[in-house]
Design a protein around this motif. Sequence first.
Motif: not given
Length: 204
Positions: A109-125
């Motif tokens: 859940r925590f990691l899913a929430d982080m994916r929601t709070s970031t853009s695609k480029d940020e998730r790659i970073q």
Amino acid sequence: MRTKNLVKTTLKLASSVALATCLMAAAVSSSHARDVNGVNMEESYVVDGQNLILNGAGVHVINRVNIFAIGYYLPKQKTTQAELLASPGPIRLKLVMIKAVESELMSRRFLADMRTSTSKDERIQLLSQLMALGQGFATVGDWKVGDVMSIEWNKSKGTSFYSNGKHIGEPLKDDLTMQAIMRIWVGDNSASPKLKRQLLGEKD
């Protein structure tokens, strides 16, 4: 005889003073904590030698179930999303479990929430950071009622995670990790407008 009486009187006085001191300390401690759904959130907390104040606090709710209480600690009060996310730090987030949650579920859940709070480029970073977070959560085990997670960040050290005061993994030495975590609850995609307002200092 007089000496013995003097000693007894002195001991009684010392005991009374000690008791009064303890009661005063307890009263001060109680008055400097905010009740959040039965959870005490300190009004201030020291991180890296700097005093932080409780900017706001509320309860994270999923499907109408209270999961944990959360508080944001900053050097100065911030009342807007932009100001809070731009805070130079140090910053502390405190989460106190209200409901028991399995480790795997909490991690997902925590990691899913982080994916929601970031853009695609940020998730790659953040790819390596997200993997490290997942591994860190796995070492903690299931979260019980009353367990405390603390997340602390400053510019020089990065982001550190603690479970009941014990360090989880290694500090993540970047700024984006903490930004992504804070945005979960105060970002544009926050799932709870009410909690967002509370963390920005609005009181019910």
